[in-house]
Each structure stands twice: as structure tokens, then as C-alpha cells.
Design an enzyme around this catalytic site. Structure first.
Site: not given
Ligand code: BV8
Length: 242
Positions: A101, A116, A124, A183, A227
Site C-alpha cells: 500500500d 515486496h 510489462c 506490525g 501500532a
Molecule cells: C525469496 C506479495 C529468494 C505482495 C508477499 C523456508 C524458510 C525460509 C524461507 C522460505 C522457506 N520457504 C520459502 C521461503 C522463501 C519465502 C518465504 O519466506 N516463505 C515463508 C512463507 C516461509 N520468501 C520468498 O519467496 C521471498 N523471496 O526468498 O526470494 C530468491 C533468491 C534468488 C532468486 C530469486 C528468489 C519473497 C517473499 C515476498 C512474498 N510476497 N506478498 C502482496 O500481495 O502483498 S508476502 C506477504 O507477507 C506480504 O507482502 C506481507 O507483507 C508479508 C509479510 O506478512 P506480514 O506483513 O508480517 O503480515 P502478517 O499478516 O503475516 O502479520 C501481521 C502482523 O501484524 C501480525 O503479527 C499481527 O499480530 C500484527 N498486527 C495486527 N494488527 C496490528 C498488528 N500490529 C500492530 N498493530 C495492529 N493494529
């Protein structure tokens, strides 16, 4: 609250996740009712999902882009406090956001890196043309740069794709005196590994989250709460007003 003995010209790096935008009305991903409970991550946030059903992916991001354009979705007190910190702090304040966002920018923050990608940008796959859009992307779209049809995709980083700005991010993590994480659940890498990187270079690492993240124990201190309460309080303390 942490006893932060910082100099005003110290560098601060701030990682944000979906939680900082929650109180603006945008869903997080992994909380109850979050995005990944509505649609499968594998279907809409991977290159394989896009190859399998590009229309479903375009619809998913078109809907989120349309929501972001809703006049009721605005920066909240946490976004605004970070912008105020950047304006008042003598040293660099660098926001690395996982969010797609534009709420940090609309709050006034200038040094923002979307690792991200961004909902309001499209690229493209044929020529790499990358530009802002406000409306929808369709499979019939013609690239304004190269004329290809159906090659325009959301400029967001899917799972398995390399996040943006990694060199700049690791350089900043090596130099900062304070690393703030706000967050984020600490689930997604490489972002979830930034705290270890910053700590290994001597930064004070502080987490502000509604609940302890998966990486909470990696931080020197983890504060829990919304937050919009924690961030303004911390900024007031940093600026000597709290
Ligand atoms: C890469 C797309 C390498 C855009 C997203 C095993 C181990 C380690 C890593 C991996 C693995 N298996 C695979 C991987 C790699 C993988 C990964 O990490 N997977 C995870 C699931 C294990 N990562 C990738 O693939 C990344 N790329 O590693 O590339 C590479 C190397 C060479 C060549 C090529 C590639 C790419 C990761 C990006 C993926 N895209 N989104 C979109 O649609 O938004 S990820 C998605 O999750 C979003 O971007 C989001 O931002 C991100 C993280 O989530 P959070 O922001 O933390 O959100 P979440 O809901 O999880 O948590 C919210 C938190 O807020 C909570 O804790 C909650 O308590 C808190 N909260 C709620 N309300 C409040 C609050 N806090 C404060 N105040 C409040 N009011």
C-alpha cells in the site's frame, strides 16, 4: 519502554508489515479473517499461480488496488508518527516496508522502500516497462511502451521472486543504531531475518507488534499493543517529548 540511548544523528531502520496498516482498514495476511484465509497464497502470490490462472491473480490485485483508492482508507497515527520522526530526526530514518500500500508515502514519509513491490504499480513482462496505475489491469491490456498484449502484471514480489532493494537494505542494516520492526508476524523471509542482521552489527532491536512475532526473542525488547498507540509513544520518546 526501552531505554534508548541514541544520538540524534544515529541511523534508524524501520521494517513494517501489514499490521501497521490494519487500523487504516486494510486486512493483514495471517490474522484471523486475514487475506490468506480468503484466498490461497499459492493461487495469487506465486508465479505458478499466475501462470495457472492469470485472471484470478489480476482480479485479486485489482480488488486490493480498488480498496486502497477508497476514501475511507487513510494513513493512521502510526504512519504519521513515522513521517514526523523522519522530518525531525537529524540522522537517516529509512522505512523498509513489506506492504504494497502507499500509506507511508501518503503520511509524508519520503525514504520508503517497498521490498515486496507496490499495488499501484504495474510492469510489462515483455519489456520491463514499470509505471503507476490507478485502475485495473486486464489480460487484454496493451503495454503503452512495447505494444504487447496481456503482458502487464502487478509490480509486486511473489513467493519465489527476489524482493526489491536487498543490497540497499543490507547496507542500511549494517549501519543503523536502531532497528524497529512494526506490525509484522516475522513469517516471511528475507524480511524476517533482518533483525538478526541488524543485531549482528550492533543495532538496538525493538519490536512493536499486537502480539509477539515469530522472531520476538531475537529482539532486545518486544512491546505489544496496537501500532497507533505504540508508535506515537515511541516517536515522542525518541524526540524527547515523552
Ligand atoms: C525469496 C506479495 C529468494 C505482495 C508477499 C523456508 C524458510 C525460509 C524461507 C522460505 C522457506 N520457504 C520459502 C521461503 C522463501 C519465502 C518465504 O519466506 N516463505 C515463508 C512463507 C516461509 N520468501 C520468498 O519467496 C521471498 N523471496 O526468498 O526470494 C530468491 C533468491 C534468488 C532468486 C530469486 C528468489 C519473497 C517473499 C515476498 C512474498 N510476497 N506478498 C502482496 O500481495 O502483498 S508476502 C506477504 O507477507 C506480504 O507482502 C506481507 O507483507 C508479508 C509479510 O506478512 P506480514 O506483513 O508480517 O503480515 P502478517 O499478516 O503475516 O502479520 C501481521 C502482523 O501484524 C501480525 O503479527 C499481527 O499480530 C500484527 N498486527 C495486527 N494488527 C496490528 C498488528 N500490529 C500492530 N498493530 C495492529 N493494529
Amino acid at each position: 519502554m526501552a531505554d534508548l540511548s541514541l544520538r540524534r544523528d544515529d541511523a534508524i531502520v524501520i521494517l513494517t508489515g501489514a499490521g501497521i496498516s490494519r487500523e487504516s482498514g486494510l486486512h493483514t495476511f495471517r490474522d484471523v479473517g486475514g487475506v490468506w484465509s480468503q484466498v490461497k497464497l499459492e493461487d495469487v502470490a506465486t508465479p505458478e499461480g499466475y501462470a495457472r490462472d492469470p485472471q484470478q491473480v489480476q482480479d485479486f490485485y485489482n480488488a486490493r488496488r480498488a480498496q486502497l483508492a477508497d476514501p475511507t482508507i487513510n494513513p493512521n497515527a502510526a504512519h504519521l508518527a513515522l513521517a514526523a520522526l523522519e522530518a525531525a530526526w537529524a540522522g537517516p530514518v529509512f522505512i523498509v516496508t513489506q506492504n504494497v500500500d502507499d500509506l507511508h508515502e501518503r503520511a509524508g514519509s519520503r525514504a520508503v522502500l517497498h521490498m515486496h513491490g507496490e499495488l499501484r504499480r504495474v510492469r510489462c513482462t515483455a519489456c520491463g516497462d514499470n509505471r503507476e496505475i490507478d485502475g485495473t489491469i486486464t489480460l487484454a491490456d496493451v503495454c503503452p511502451n512495447c505494444g504487447s498484449i496481456g503482458t502487464r502484471r502487478p509490480d509486486v514480489v511473489w513467493f519465489g521472486e527476489m524482493p526489491y532493494g536487498m543490497d540497499r537494505i543490507y547496507g542500511a542494516l549494517a549501519e543503523c543504531a536502531l532497528f524497529l520492526s512494526i506490525g509484522t508476524s516475522g513469517t516471511v523471509y528475507p524480511a524476517a531475518g533482518f533483525v538478526a542482521e541488524a543485531r549482528s552489527h550492533g543495532a538496538f532491536c525493538l519490536e512493536l507488534n499486537l502480539e509477539p512475532s515469530q522472531g520476538a526473542t531475537m529482539f532486545h525488547q518486544a512491546l505489544t499493543g496496537p501500532a497507533t498507540e505504540l508508535v506515537p509513544n515511541l516517536v515522542a520518546k525518541l524526540l524527547g517529548r515523552g
